[in-house]
Design a protein around this motif. Structure first.
Motif: not given
Length: 876
Positions: A496-500, A514-519, A542-548, A506-509
């Motif tokens: 995500i952070l290296e995506s151009r 899911r977008e990071a899995i693609q392209a 992605v479905s099981s990740i916790g915010s912590g 929104g702000v919440d990373i």
């Protein structure tokens, strides 16, 4: 209109008709006697295509030829064209390598790469086995990776590979210190091949009657873009008044039915202008083609390639089309005159994006795009007068960029300072200091700036050092817990952070996982997972990740960007920077955040957060406890009027808790004094008018007496060096009244050697002896002006104002009335006596009849007295 290759100007003619052909033999001869060659070849010479194409047949190059292109789109385009001319598939004899894509094989002899690729190749194989020649194309653009790649190549050539050949090519050598860096290199110069380009100017101020020189981007981006859109529509519809008025002998050669290239600062402006034009142009006639770095390859190819549907192309591009790349069919250019300028702020550790005017060199490059196929037209959206005020050339990136990745490269190479490398320009000292500090904080280098084992592993991952550190720490945590989920999550966050190119969620990373899995991002994520030897189902992850877990990993990469809420005013980062979130964003109500991406902008006091995650404060007591530092702190209590001491638990500049401690010792008080002065300013000290005059005099001495080596006593330097000049004198200070009682004038004088003070008094005296015996005071202001105030009668007979600093500074005379009120201000007494004095005399003679107002002031003796007393003294 020509509709062939995207590189039509260089290749539509046989090789022997391009200007570069004349240099092929001299270039071969140069390489026989010297392994370094500098080639200046303007637009259209054929240096990017015809030259490497010819070199493939040179018998002296048995090994591989590497050619560096500054941008991915140019690298791909050039490689594909040369391969087609050789009658081979890309990836065979000719290939390319850019970030995230490689089309090379075992038989590849000419490899077109972006600059960062070369640095990696050198680090992995310092001998560059099998490579005979490195070509640096468009080196005048001065990208950070260009400077580093050239420096490492020169290091290799000077140690491991004396036989390695280096060819540095530039459209212009103006302002480029190549000959200083490579003093023994052979220099060659080629003619260019381009057609005349007629220039037109149409600024927003001229069109709308607005204030000329105002920056429309500050608050009126939409108005400015509408102006550009209107200019483009007028041009395509044949309504451009300047083009219509061009002399027929020139205008008859301009193909006004060709395609148009518009230069804009960035993707955001491109898409807004795209929407504007889509509503006003007939899309059955015109094809709108965006072109920017993060655009998918197929879309880039569409913008570059010939139009196959009979439409006229309107290409909306960033500066990726400024050089190295010819877009088919372009005969008209509309130039915004702006670029997106990235400048690293060492105080906040973030890159600030601003919109700045391009340089004259860039303006010339952009205009030249209209003259690659035939005579063309370039419309500049600024005034002709402003054109003369533009910088001659762009500043090199090494002066204002984030140097963290480059410093890690330096550590891998075994140097402890960037300036140990043979660089075209010395690196920014402040930016480099911050870079080494962060590398040490992340344990990528030790205190001696030597690469650690952790640093070596991080470098192999090929991403920003912050993200590499996060990936490795996630790997370690996963091994301890027997679960690879943290590694997979770290790879997604890095993606995500290296995506151009990200959507707007929104702000919440976590909204971007899911977008990071693609392209392209997904491809890079899987590359990291492979390097880290992890194989998990990303969709299920992605479905099981916790915010912590997200917050934990981001805190590892950005410990200096842990943020605490300041209530209505946003957040404070651990590095002290203030940031804000959009009010409506759900994260704006969180007490604690980890900020992964924020930017500073001109005119804003706080940075704007783009990506972050909420973090639980309990983590600082558990998994992130190592970030918490204990500090014995001493400060000043305004309410009680005394210094106090306490113990603080803190993360950077964020205080988690504090408890009162014993009475502060003298060293703690000194530290508190320095902190207090730096926060409230030098006004806490007794900086009287004498100190101000000393500062202004020394500032002038620094400017006008350059060989003497004057100490810096300016405000910024004094604040930065309090420990040196103030520290020895405050050992017994316990209150602010004692601090204000210090004689700062004497303290600053102590910084000067005796002979320097004597020289200062001689060059910039505080008094001037008048013929009347008066010692008139001279004051110096911060604008560099010396002013002598004296009653007009005491200046009579003076032919000119006093001249100081060995003739370099003329004193401004403030002539006063007998009541010592200002009458005139002049640095040219001779002119004053002949002109303005007549009016002064008329007005003052009646008001001060007892004083002397002669008709011939230039030849009258000066006096301190009234007419009567003057005459009696003269009679005696």
């Amino acid at each position: 209109m020509y509709t062939g290759s995207p590189l039509a100007i260089e290749t539509s003619l046989p090789l022997n008709q391009l200007p570069i052909h004349k240099l092929l033999s001299p270039l071969r001869e140069a390489f026989h006697v010297n392994n370094q060659v500098i080639l200046e070849a303007p637009t259209g010479a054929g240096k990017s295509t015809a030259l490497p194409l010819a070199m493939l047949d040179w018998s002296e190059f048995k090994g591989k030829i590497l050619m560096l292109e500054p941008r991915r789109v140019a690298a791909r385009s050039v490689a594909n064209y040369i391969a087609s001319q050789r009658g081979s598939q890309i990836g065979g004899e000719v290939g390319f390598r850019v970030r995230g894509e490689s089309r090379c094989g075992e038989s590849t002899r000419l490899e077109i790469v972006t600059e960062g690729i070369l640095t990696r190749m050198i680090q992995q194989d310092p001998e560059l086995a099998g490579i005979d020649l490195i070509i640096f194309d468009e080196i005048h653009e001065r990208h950070l990776t260009t400077d580093l790649g050239l420096a490492l190549a020169l290091e290799i050539q000077g140690s491991f590979r004396e036989d390695l050949k280096i060819l540095a090519m530039s459209a212009t050598l103006s302002g480029l210190p190549l000959s200083t860096l490579m003093p023994d290199a052979c220099s060659l110069q080629s003619e260019g091949r381009s057609f005349p380009v007629e220039l037109g100017y149409r600024s927003l101020a001229e069109s709308k009657g607005r204030t000329q020189g105002a920056n429309p981007y500050q608050n009126r981006t939409q108005i400015w873009l509408e102006h550009m859109g209107k200019c483009i529509v007028d041009l395509l519809n044949g309504d451009d008044k300047h083009l219509a008025s061009i002399d027929a002998s020139i205008g008859s050669n301009i193909d006004i039915s060709g395609s148009l290239l518009a230069f804009l600062p960035g993707q955001g402006e491109i898409m807004r202008l795209h929407d504007y034009l889509a509503k006003r142009l007939d899309l059955n006639i015109f094809s709108l083609c965006p072109l920017y770095g993060s655009l998918p390859a197929k879309a880039q190819d569409r913008a570059i390639a010939p139009a196959t549907d009979g439409k006229r192309k309107v290409v909306l591009s960033t500066n990726v089309a400024e050089s190295s790349l010819t877009i088919d069919g372009i005969t008209m250019v509309v130039d915004s005159g702006y670029k997106r300028h990235a400048s690293f702020n060492p105080k906040t550790g973030v890159t600030r994006l601003t919109l700045k005017r391009i340089s004259q060199a860039s303006a010339a490059q952009r205009a030249g795009r209209a003259g690659r196929l035939s005579a063309g037209y370039c419309l500049r959206l600024w005034s002709q007068e402003e054109q003369g005020r533009l910088l001659k050339a762009d500043e090199p990136e090494i002066l204002h960029s984030d140097l963290i990745p480059m410093s890690l490269d330096a550590a891998c190479w075994g140097v402890k300072s960037l300036n140990e490398l043979p660089l075209l320009t010395l690196a920014s000292k402040a930016n480099e200091t911050v870079a080494w500090q962060l590398l040490a904080l992340l344990d990528l280098v030790d205190e001696q700036r030597t690469l650690t084992k952790h640093g070596s592993q991080a470098y192999q991952l090929g991403c920003h050092p912050r993200l590499a550190h996060m990936l490795l720490k996630a790997k370690s945590l996963s091994q301890n817990e027997g679960n690879d989920q943290l590694v997979g999550l770290a790879c997604l966050l890095a993606g995500i952070l290296e995506s151009r190119s990200l959507g707007r969620h929104g702000v919440d990373i976590s909204n971007y996982l899911r977008e990071a899995i693609q392209a392209e991002s997904g491809k890079q994520v899987r590359t990291w997972m492979k390097k880290l030897k992890v194989n998990i189902d990303l969709s299920r992850l992605v479905s099981s990740i916790g915010s912590g877990d997200i917050a934990l990993l981001l805190a590892l990469a950005f410990p200096d960007r842990i943020a605490k809420s300041r209530g209505v005013s946003g957040y404070q980062l651990a590095n002290g920077t203030g940031v804000t979130l959009p009010e409506h964003d759900p994260l704006a109500r969180a007490d604690w955040l980890v900020v992964a991406d924020f930017q500073e902008s001109e005119g804003r006091t706080s940075g704007r957060v783009y990506l972050a995650a909420e973090i639980d404060e309990d983590l600082f007591k558990k998994r992130l406890a190592f970030l918490v530092k204990s500090q014995d702190y001493c400060g000043w209590d305004d309410g009680k009027g005394r210094f106090f001491a306490e113990n603080r638990q803190r993360i950077g500049q964020i205080v988690l808790s504090k408890a009162a401690s014993s009475k502060p010792d003298p060293e703690q008080i000194k530290a508190a004094i320095f902190e207090l002065i730096r926060s409230k300013g030098l006004e806490l000290l007794n900086l009287n008018s004498k100190v101000l005059q000393l500062q202004n005099r020394v500032k002038l001495a620094t400017e006008l007496d350059t060989d003497a080596g004057w100490p810096d006593i300016g405000e910024q330097h004094l604040l930065a060096s309090l420990e040196d000049w103030l520290g020895p004198y405050i050992n017994d200070v316990r209150s602010l009244s004692q601090l204000r009682a210090l004689d700062c004038y004497t303290l600053l004088q102590n910084l000067f050697e005796w002979d320097k003070l004597q020289r200062l008094d001689k060059l910039f005296p505080c008094h001037w002896s008048m013929a009347t015996g008066t010692r008139a005071a001279i004051t110096y202001d911060d604008a560099g002006r010396a002013r002598l105030s004296v009653r007009l009668q005491e200046a009579l007979g003076m032919a000119q104002s006093p001249i100081l600093a060995n003739g370099k500074l003329t004193v401004t005379m403030e002539l006063l009335s007998p009541a010592r009120r200002p009458l005139a201000l002049t640095a040219d007494l001779a002119s004053f006596w002949q002109g303005p004095y007549v009016e002064v005399k008329k007005e003052m003679k009646g008001r001060y009849p007892k004083h002397l107002w002669p008709d011939d002031p230039a030849n009258t003796l000066p006096t301190r007295f009234t007419k009567k007393k003057t005459l009696s003294r003269n009679d005696s």
